[in-house]
Design a protein around this motif. Sequence first.
Motif, PDB file in Angstrom:
ATOM      1  N   PHE A  84       0.368  -1.507  -0.268  1.00 28.57           N
ATOM      2  CA  PHE A  84       0.026  -0.164  -0.267  1.00 28.57           C
ATOM      3  C   PHE A  84       0.813   1.458   0.051  1.00 28.57           C
ATOM      4  CE2 PHE A  84      -4.396  -0.995   0.416  1.00 28.57           C
ATOM      5  CZ  PHE A  84      -4.805  -1.929   0.551  1.00 28.57           C
ATOM      6  N   GLU A  85       2.613   1.083  -0.401  1.00 25.29           N
ATOM      7  CA  GLU A  85       2.635   2.587  -0.296  1.00 25.29           C
ATOM      8  C   GLU A  85       2.384   3.491  -1.340  1.00 25.29           C
ATOM      9  OE1 GLU A  85       6.715   1.117  -1.222  1.00 25.29           O
ATOM     10  OE2 GLU A  85       7.310   4.107  -1.694  1.00 25.29           O
ATOM     11  N   TRP A  86       2.358   4.631  -1.315  1.00 24.29           N
ATOM     12  CA  TRP A  86       1.766   5.656  -2.170  1.00 24.29           C
ATOM     13  C   TRP A  86       2.721   5.661  -2.748  1.00 24.29           C
ATOM     14  CZ3 TRP A  86      -1.348   9.606   1.226  1.00 24.29           C
ATOM     15  CH2 TRP A  86      -2.628   8.518   2.183  1.00 24.29           C
ATOM     16  N   LYS A  87       2.841   6.823  -4.244  1.00 23.82           N
ATOM     17  CA  LYS A  87       3.562   6.907  -4.500  1.00 23.82           C
ATOM     18  C   LYS A  87       4.527   8.121  -5.220  1.00 23.82           C
ATOM     19  CE  LYS A  87       2.403   9.538  -9.217  1.00 23.82           C
ATOM     20  NZ  LYS A  87       1.458   9.835 -10.325  1.00 23.82           N
ATOM     21  N   GLN A 125      -5.072   2.829   5.562  1.00 18.45           N
ATOM     22  CA  GLN A 125      -5.844   2.467   4.756  1.00 18.45           C
ATOM     23  C   GLN A 125      -6.159   1.096   4.195  1.00 18.45           C
ATOM     24  OE1 GLN A 125      -3.955   3.907   1.381  1.00 18.45           O
ATOM     25  NE2 GLN A 125      -5.856   4.490   0.279  1.00 18.45           N
ATOM     26  N   ALA A 129      -8.878  -2.171   4.447  1.00 23.56           N
ATOM     27  CA  ALA A 129      -8.857  -2.327   2.729  1.00 23.56           C
ATOM     28  C   ALA A 129      -9.703  -4.276   2.782  1.00 23.56           C
ATOM     29  CB  ALA A 129      -8.647  -2.488   1.920  1.00 23.56           C
ATOM     30  N   TRP A 133     -13.219  -4.450   1.600  1.00 23.19           N
ATOM     31  CA  TRP A 133     -12.773  -4.460   0.615  1.00 23.19           C
ATOM     32  C   TRP A 133     -14.387  -5.183  -0.209  1.00 23.19           C
ATOM     33  CZ3 TRP A 133     -13.042  -8.614  -3.069  1.00 23.19           C
ATOM     34  CH2 TRP A 133     -12.639  -9.945  -2.373  1.00 23.19           C
ATOM     35  N   ALA A 136     -18.204  -3.406  -1.949  1.00 24.13           N
ATOM     36  CA  ALA A 136     -18.118  -2.979  -2.926  1.00 24.13           C
ATOM     37  C   ALA A 136     -18.789  -3.921  -4.114  1.00 24.13           C
ATOM     38  CB  ALA A 136     -17.215  -2.365  -3.422  1.00 24.13           C
ATOM     39  N   VAL A 137     -19.168  -4.977  -4.022  1.00 21.04           N
ATOM     40  CA  VAL A 137     -18.437  -6.189  -4.822  1.00 21.04           C
ATOM     41  C   VAL A 137     -19.980  -6.006  -5.163  1.00 21.04           C
ATOM     42  CG1 VAL A 137     -18.324  -8.137  -5.781  1.00 21.04           C
ATOM     43  CG2 VAL A 137     -17.259  -7.567  -3.867  1.00 21.04           C
TER      44      VAL A 137
ATOM     45  N   TYR B 192     -11.149  -4.558  -6.204  1.00 21.80           N
ATOM     46  CA  TYR B 192     -11.824  -4.177  -5.486  1.00 21.80           C
ATOM     47  C   TYR B 192     -11.573  -3.046  -3.944  1.00 21.80           C
ATOM     48  CZ  TYR B 192     -15.873  -6.229  -8.076  1.00 21.80           C
ATOM     49  OH  TYR B 192     -17.292  -6.384  -8.856  1.00 21.80           O
ATOM     50  N   THR B 193     -10.127  -2.908  -3.848  1.00 22.54           N
ATOM     51  CA  THR B 193      -9.629  -2.365  -2.561  1.00 22.54           C
ATOM     52  C   THR B 193      -8.928  -1.005  -2.912  1.00 22.54           C
ATOM     53  OG1 THR B 193      -9.028  -4.770  -1.828  1.00 22.54           O
ATOM     54  CG2 THR B 193      -7.892  -2.838  -1.621  1.00 22.54           C
ATOM     55  N   LYS B 194      -9.678  -0.141  -2.442  1.00 22.88           N
ATOM     56  CA  LYS B 194      -9.290   0.686  -2.297  1.00 22.88           C
ATOM     57  C   LYS B 194      -7.706   1.425  -1.891  1.00 22.88           C
ATOM     58  CE  LYS B 194     -13.148   3.964  -1.235  1.00 22.88           C
ATOM     59  NZ  LYS B 194     -13.380   4.297  -1.960  1.00 22.88           N
ATOM     60  N   ARG B 195      -6.480   2.212  -2.678  1.00 20.57           N
ATOM     61  CA  ARG B 195      -5.650   1.823  -2.304  1.00 20.57           C
ATOM     62  C   ARG B 195      -4.840   3.349  -2.770  1.00 20.57           C
ATOM     63  NH1 ARG B 195      -3.611  -2.662  -3.516  1.00 20.57           N
ATOM     64  NH2 ARG B 195      -5.057  -3.265  -3.294  1.00 20.57           N
ATOM     65  N   GLY B 196      -4.056   3.731  -2.274  1.00 16.78           N
ATOM     66  CA  GLY B 196      -3.363   4.623  -2.794  1.00 16.78           C
ATOM     67  C   GLY B 196      -4.036   6.197  -2.392  1.00 16.78           C
ATOM     68  N   GLN B 197      -3.067   7.547  -2.817  1.00 18.46           N
ATOM     69  CA  GLN B 197      -3.320   8.832  -1.552  1.00 18.46           C
ATOM     70  C   GLN B 197      -4.506   9.326  -1.918  1.00 18.46           C
ATOM     71  OE1 GLN B 197      -0.429  11.481  -2.487  1.00 18.46           O
ATOM     72  NE2 GLN B 197      -1.386  12.815  -0.797  1.00 18.46           N
ATOM     73  N   ASN B 199      -6.919   7.028  -2.417  1.00 15.64           N
ATOM     74  CA  ASN B 199      -8.186   6.379  -1.626  1.00 15.64           C
ATOM     75  C   ASN B 199      -9.098   5.786  -2.978  1.00 15.64           C
ATOM     76  OD1 ASN B 199      -8.777   5.296   0.356  1.00 15.64           O
ATOM     77  ND2 ASN B 199     -10.067   6.404   0.442  1.00 15.64           N
ATOM     78  N   ALA B 203     -12.252   0.058  -8.866  1.00 14.39           N
ATOM     79  CA  ALA B 203     -14.200   0.054  -9.115  1.00 14.39           C
ATOM     80  C   ALA B 203     -14.655   0.950  -8.807  1.00 14.39           C
ATOM     81  CB  ALA B 203     -14.668  -0.945  -7.894  1.00 14.39           C
ATOM     82  N   LYS B 251      -0.709   4.044 -10.697  1.00 14.65           N
ATOM     83  CA  LYS B 251      -0.209   4.965 -10.774  1.00 14.65           C
ATOM     84  C   LYS B 251      -0.688   6.467 -10.416  1.00 14.65           C
ATOM     85  CE  LYS B 251       3.520   5.844 -13.164  1.00 14.65           C
ATOM     86  NZ  LYS B 251       4.016   6.496 -14.218  1.00 14.65           N
ATOM     87  N   ARG B 254      -2.479   7.502  -7.039  1.00 14.31           N
ATOM     88  CA  ARG B 254      -1.242   7.482  -6.275  1.00 14.31           C
ATOM     89  C   ARG B 254      -0.877   6.576  -5.942  1.00 14.31           C
ATOM     90  NH1 ARG B 254      -1.307  14.027  -5.148  1.00 14.31           N
ATOM     91  NH2 ARG B 254      -2.244  14.622  -7.110  1.00 14.31           N
ATOM     92  N   SER B 255      -0.976   5.169  -6.592  1.00 14.89           N
ATOM     93  CA  SER B 255      -0.348   4.207  -5.843  1.00 14.89           C
ATOM     94  C   SER B 255       0.885   4.498  -5.835  1.00 14.89           C
ATOM     95  CB  SER B 255      -0.783   2.503  -5.586  1.00 14.89           C
ATOM     96  OG  SER B 255      -1.950   2.885  -5.110  1.00 14.89           O
ATOM     97  N   LYS B 256       2.021   3.929  -5.123  1.00 15.03           N
ATOM     98  CA  LYS B 256       3.737   3.310  -6.011  1.00 15.03           C
ATOM     99  C   LYS B 256       2.622   2.217  -7.187  1.00 15.03           C
ATOM    100  CE  LYS B 256       7.843   0.987  -5.355  1.00 15.03           C
ATOM    101  NZ  LYS B 256       9.093   0.187  -4.542  1.00 15.03           N
TER     102      LYS B 256
END
Lengths: 139, 288
Positions: A84-87, A125, A129, A133, A136-137, B192-197, B199, B203, B251, B254-256
Amino acid sequence: MKKTLLIAALACAPTFAAAESFQEAFEMNRAMYGPDHVFTWNGNQYHTNHEEEMEARVKATKANAEDLLAKAMAKNKEVGELGFEWKLTKDILKDAQAAIDAGEYQKALDLAAQAKYHARIGIQQYHYAEKNWHLAVPQ
Amino acid sequence: MKIIKTLALGLTVAAATQMTHAADSGFDLKTVDPEADRMALQKYYKDRFPKAEISDYVNGIYAVDAASREQWVELEEFPPYEFDVEKGEELFNTPFANGKGYADCFENGGIGIRQNYPYWSKEEGTVKTLEQEINECREKNGEKKLRWGKGEIAQVSAYMAWTSRDKVFDIKVPEGDKDAMAAYLEGKKFFYTKRGQLNLSCANCHLQGSNVFIRADLPSPMLGHVTHFPVFRSKWGELGTLHRRYSGCHKDSRSKPLKPQHETFRNLEYFQTYMSNGLVVNGPGARK
């Protein structure tokens, strides 16, 4: 009719009557007023600063900057292992190191605090999740 | 007594309203059911866009937005991927240094097989994609691997998709194979998983956000997503693979981003392609 209204009211009650959590109060005040604002929750006063912003409020020395940067890097490693690392975080960490090298310790502290915040929220996060998670399905 | 009964009934309704938002199965290895997922997804889109035919979802956003479709139909008069298909054919038929070629590595000489990818390899315990096997074919024959996202690998893949047009996807998740089901489930969970800055989950844009403006762009529906890859994207000005797009999307939240052909992306492709079972191959495609 009265019975129907009572049932409807009870059905809606959990949604509307739930007490505002500390997190909700914090986030609302932070969003509205930014850092360094004081708000009251459950009769007590709190500020709207993130924990990392408080960590950056130390004497701007090389040792303190390096210490916070090390903590930020460790936290980012942790979130990276969870996937879950951010960019932007990696570049912020690089910028923090560059600021230390240039002797700009307050800048380095602020950047390290920002990176550590990114990583901490990324970890949150992940945990959110894991529990949610599936909501939303389509069924 | 009447008050107690009313209160009890009210509390039951209250509990039910809280629970109806939560789905109850399909989220662990015990209950996951790919076919039920596929049917639920089709129902979602039938309810959401009643006028769109399920078979038309291979055309992405052009299945549900008339204005975009009009532009796309004109674009398809001189498809921007045409030269890439020709180049892909040439590459496909050019022998390696050892005299062998791509045709020696694939079933049916590599012609008309795009619809069989990705698949679960029990022997290797992983999902295999077409691009992965293109590069494995090269390595097996003493050639260097191609870069995953664009260029020759996309051209060879485009030619192979071209020879498979109108063939129907029928991806299998072998019954009783827990590892295969786990790979499918991981792909589903990733989607379906939220991630990144920002969020965002896949989906958010490609299910709930299908045909809803994000600035000037209309995200495509997830149903049919994989059928038209590789695509010539106007934004790229060239052809690219599905995993290049995955990295870009990842990306954008804003996820790696993960690298193309990462196991997680292959599992995502497995899940997404299963969702498109019953639809036809129409790659390569042209998109904005």
